[in-house]
Write a protein that holds these residues in place. Structure first.
Motif, PDB file in Angstrom:
ATOM      1  N   SER A 575     -43.003 -24.675 -21.110  1.00 26.58           N
ATOM      2  CA  SER A 575     -42.251 -24.632 -22.372  1.00 26.58           C
ATOM      3  C   SER A 575     -43.135 -25.018 -23.549  1.00 26.58           C
ATOM      4  N   ILE A 576     -44.017 -26.003 -23.316  1.00 28.76           N
ATOM      5  CA  ILE A 576     -44.939 -26.421 -24.381  1.00 28.76           C
ATOM      6  C   ILE A 576     -45.909 -25.295 -24.714  1.00 28.76           C
ATOM      7  N   TYR A 577     -46.380 -24.605 -23.672  1.00 27.62           N
ATOM      8  CA  TYR A 577     -47.298 -23.484 -23.889  1.00 27.62           C
ATOM      9  C   TYR A 577     -46.603 -22.363 -24.662  1.00 27.62           C
ATOM     10  N   SER A 578     -45.333 -22.097 -24.341  1.00 28.26           N
ATOM     11  CA  SER A 578     -44.627 -20.977 -24.982  1.00 28.26           C
ATOM     12  C   SER A 578     -44.459 -21.190 -26.489  1.00 28.26           C
ATOM     13  N   CYS A 579     -44.530 -22.447 -26.937  1.00 24.04           N
ATOM     14  CA  CYS A 579     -44.401 -22.739 -28.371  1.00 24.04           C
ATOM     15  C   CYS A 579     -45.747 -22.948 -29.049  1.00 24.04           C
TER      16      CYS A 579
END
Length: 898
Positions: A575-579
């Protein structure tokens, strides 16, 4: 009266010792840059008791005086009371090799002026060191490194030179391993941390020396003593007497009232005798009574005792000798069982709810600090921070008795002896232990436990991260990634064999919007349309419900169990990577929720290439890693990522920025320049072309060249120099060409079976290997590495040696279906100091406690056979015992040859 301790040189011939016990002549300049040694003299005054002797005789200094040194003390101006044989036998002996020291001979104020007559009764503040300190020498960095890390002096010298020349750990461990005794990357990383601490220690000591020099307190003796300190603790001990106290302290207030002189007279027994009534001043509110005067004098004495380096040294010795207990209990202030806490290290981790039940094991905990485990320390610290636990450090009466006896001998064995002095000293000593020394001891114990636990936590995270990054890639397969969820549904992303995104979508098999029939149809449609046989399922929220749903599809025959399989994938950080900016650049028009599903699928396709896009601390394979300082953890984890990426290697013409920036010697800016050059000038034809890139100089080229390669497909099918496809470093190309010529082979044959067989035969001939080494004036180890590199298959993936493959499943067992004694198989998902967590195909990972590991060491990805020991349905916990390993794996960075 000055608050600084007075230090004088001896009037007569002092004891002379060598500054260095090395074989080299001290007058010869050191070859390295670490040559901080006093040049004024090769002698030092080592016994401050001798400085007070009128006759100049050298007095022996013992911590516990005995009849053996009576003769040495007979010439001193104030001889100490002889002790009986019975007293000597009852005296505790120093342990752990600690050297002995005596109370100091008083140094009268009059002696500050040359020619003044000595006095046997007057004294001043002193911080004399024991005989242990007398034998110290000003160390070189490589000498202290060898001593601290227990490595060979030659290897230590080489390591220091390599680090000073900015060599990276991957480069040293692959291409300079002969210089460092084949030390592993993990060990070398620990040594580098120690090297950094030693360099910082030297800088700190020099700063203190310069500061004391500016204050006109420094002499040769003090300077050498400070430069001899081998730890920060020792340096603080030595600097303590010169460190000015805060103006607001009780001691400083008492000194401002003029009580310093009276306190010194009482502490050191100097003349004249002190009368409290004579000091009382009715006009001064702070000196209006004898009790106020007494309290002020005690405050000064307490300060002097607590700053005495002999006392601090003895406190440290007793800390290691006596038994000290760490006691934990349930905090009385706890009003609720659940507390919401933010990241304990300020590292950006989302808020988590902590339940007091997680700390039940420590509600009645008592353990010796020497046997307290790192994970226990970290758990206790976390529980204390969130007010679930109350923690105390308990000491026994023996420690207090030994310390007070030592301090009494330091001060009360000399000078005038009268009732007021004994009364004041006893009161001050009791308060000093209670208010200063015992709290200091507790802080030291807790600090050491925390430091040990922090190192262990970082070590565990680094080891687990390495295992995770080096999982074998799943090449040649199309993969469907599923990021499970409830409200927002399960996000789908389907990638090709080359990790390109083919299609994305969302299904809703759970929650209020559940549409299981529609979810089944869409899932089957995607699998059939693209002929997908592999599903990557994220292990986050709703993963077990999704896994049960998939299992039901297998059981109902909707999914073909003969051809379709699924694997659980660590989705931490997705999720952190997707943002992140990286994801936005890569997928500018894609929904962020679907980007998470792409990341999950790619983690199965090529774990290393995908995990490097995420900050390592977000990957969640550690032990209490959120309680560790972010900077320390990040530095170590970045080193691990660099090691893994460098050893696997990358194609210079296809590597992404996320991967390329982690290559040894490169940074993000340099990687950007390489990609920019690649876009403008076309693909690199050889490794040497790197030198044409701006910001890539000779030093950077040497560090990174061996870890990048030129693959034939990226340059039209043919490489200028086939050695650019191997692990052979460009600096060794001449040796490699000589080897190939010796075997009557061609460069174009590299990687072929016949070529590898001939190289293997040459490598087995020791005389020819030695001859090649002499011919090229290289160490034999360097030539052997070239031979090993030439025996490998061309473009072989290093991770194939490790054989860490993902675990595939076709069904899920419920926790309720397990019973004690059941034998299960699974894969290790996380390893800590207290045990290993294993995915055995139920809704929760099981824990194999270290006491049930049968003395085996597990790592992430290991396949194991285990038996069920405990099933706790209330807490949803599963306990396992290791029965057997399904396969052995090797995680060391060594070359494997056939």
């Amino acid at each position: 009266m000055s608050t600084r301790p007075r230090r004088l040189a001896a009037r007569k011939t002092p004891l002379v010792i060598e500054l260095s016990d090395s074989d080299e002549d001290g007058t010869v300049a050191s070859k390295d840059n670490d040559d901080y040694r006093p040049t004024e003299t090769r002698t030092r005054f080592v016994d401050r008791a001798a400085a007070t002797a009128a006759s100049g005789a050298t007095a022996s200094r013992k911590r516990f005086p005995s009849t053996k040194n009576a003769s040495a003390l007979s010439d001193a101006p104030a001889a100490k009371k002889r002790r009986t044989k019975e007293d000597k036998e009852n005296e505790p002996s120093p342990s752990n090799g600690a050297t002995e020291a005596t109370a100091e001979e008083p140094l009268p104020p009059a002696q500050e002026v040359d020619g003044a007559a000595p006095s046997t009764t007057s004294a001043t503040t002193t911080t004399g060191r024991s005989s242990f300190w007398e034998r110290r020498k000003v160390w070189n960095i490589h000498e202290l490194l060898a001593e601290t890390e227990h490595i060979q002096p030659t290897a230590a010298r080489n390591i220091v030179q390599l680090f000073e020349n900015e060599n990276t750990i991957p480069f040293i461990c692959r291409y300079r391993r002969d210089l460092v005794d084949h030390i592993t990357p993990e060990r070398l990383r620990d040594i580098r941390n120690t090297y950094t601490e030693i360099v910082d220690l030297r800088k700190k000591a020099e700063n203190i020396v310069h500061q004391l020099e500016r204050e006109n307190v420094l002499n040769t003796e003090i300077r050498e003593e400070l430069m001899c300190a081998k730890t920060n603790e020792e340096l603080e001990f030595l600097y303590a007497p010169y460190k000015p106290a805060s103006k607001g302290t009780l001691a400083e207030r008492a000194k401002a009232l003029g009580l310093q002189e009276y306190a010194d007279c009482l502490l050191y027994g100097t003349a004249p005798k002190v009368e409290l009534s004579a000091i009382v001043d009715r006009n001064n509110a702070d000196l209006a009574s004898e009790e106020q005067v007494l309290a002020g004098i005690c405050n000064i004495i307490i300060h002097n005792i607590s700053k005495n380096t002999n006392v601090l040294e003895e406190l440290r010795r007793l800390q290691n000798v006596h038994r000290i207990m760490l006691k934990c209990s349930k905090a009385k202030a706890t009003t609720s069982k659940v507390t919401t806490s933010k990241s304990t290290a300020g590292n950006g981790i989302a808020d988590k709810k902590l339940d007091s039940s997680k700390f039940e094991n420590y509600f009645n905990f008592l353990a010796d600090v020497k046997s307290t485990k790192p994970h226990q320390t970290l758990a206790i610290n976390r529980g204390e921070k969130h007010k679930f636990l109350s923690v105390k450090v308990e000491t026994n009466s023996y420690l207090k008795n030994d310390l007070t006896r030592f301090i009494s001998e330091q001060y009360m064995s000399q000078g005038l002896n009268y009732p007021l002095r004994r009364e004041v000293f006893s009161r001050a000593l009791e308060e000093c232990f209670t208010k200063k020394l015992q709290p200091l001891l507790c802080r030291q114990v807790r600090a050491e436990l925390k430091e040990k636990a922090t190192r262990a936590s970082i070590e565990v995270f680094g080891k687990n991260l390495k295992q995770l990054l080096l999982m074998s890639p799943l090449k040649g397969e199309r993969i469907l990634g599923i990021d499970p969820g409830y409200t927002n549904g399960c996000k789908l992303a389907l990638i090709s064999e080359t990790a390109d995104v083919l299609e994305t979508g969302v299904i809703y098999p759970h929650g209020r919007q559940a549409n299981r029939k529609g979810a089944e149809q869409k899932l089957i449609q995607l699998l059939s349309k693209y002929n997908v046989r592999i599903i990557a399922l994220g292990n986050g929220t709703a993963c077990r419900d999704t896994e049960m749903w998939l299992s039901s599809l297998f059981q109902a025959g909707i999914l073909d169990s003969q051809s379709i399989r699924y694997s659980m994938v660590n989705e931490n950080g997705a999720s952190i990577y997707s943002c992140s900016d990286v994801a936005t650049k890569e997928f500018p028009n894609m929904d962020r929720n679907e980007i998470s599903a792409v990341s999950i699928a790619r983690r199965l396709n090529d774990p290393l290439s995908e995990y490097v896009k995420i900050e390592p601390r977000h990957l969640g394979v550690g032990m209490y890693q959120h309680d560790v300082k972010e900077k320390t953890l990040t530095e170590t984890l970045n080193d691990v990522v660099s090691e893994c990426v460098s050893y696997v290697g990358v194609d210079l013409n296809t590597a992404s920025l996320s991967v390329l920036k982690h290559i040894a010697g490169l940074s993000e800016k340099k990687a950007e320049k390489i990609i920019e050059h690649r876009i403008q000038k076309g693909p690199f034809q050889s490794r040497k072309d790197l030198l044409a890139v701006r910001s890539i100089g000779d030093k950077t080229y040497v560090q990174c060249a061996g870890f990048v390669r030129i693959e034939p497909l990226s340059v039209g099918g043919k490489v200028k120099n086939p050695l650019d496809c191997t692990w052979v470093h460009p600096e060794s190309y001449k040796v490699a060409e000589a080897v190939i010529q010796e075997c009557e082979l061609k460069l174009s044959d590299i990687g072929k079976p016949r070529f590898r067989e001939r190289i293997k035969q040459l490598a087995m001939t020791a005389s020819k290997v030695e001859q090649l080494a002499q011919q090229h004036k290289l160490p034999t180890e360097r030539v052997k590495f070239v031979l090993d590199a030439l025996q490998r298959e061309l473009l072989q993936d290093y991770r194939a040696d490790l054989d860490k493959r993902p675990l595939f499943k076709q069904g899920l067992t419920r926790l309720e279906d397990l019973s004690l004694g059941d034998v299960v198989t699974g894969a290790v998902t996380n390893v800590t100091h207290f045990g290993a967590f294993v995915d055995i195909g139920v809704e929760r990972d099981g824990l194999i406690h270290k006491s049930h590991m049968n003395n085996c060491e597990l790592s992430i990805g290991d396949r194991i056979i285990a038996s069920v020991l405990k099933v706790d349905m209330q807490r949803r916990q599963l306990g396992l015992r290791l029965e057997n390993m399904l396969e052995e794996t090797d995680t060391s960075f060594t070359l494997k040859t056939e």
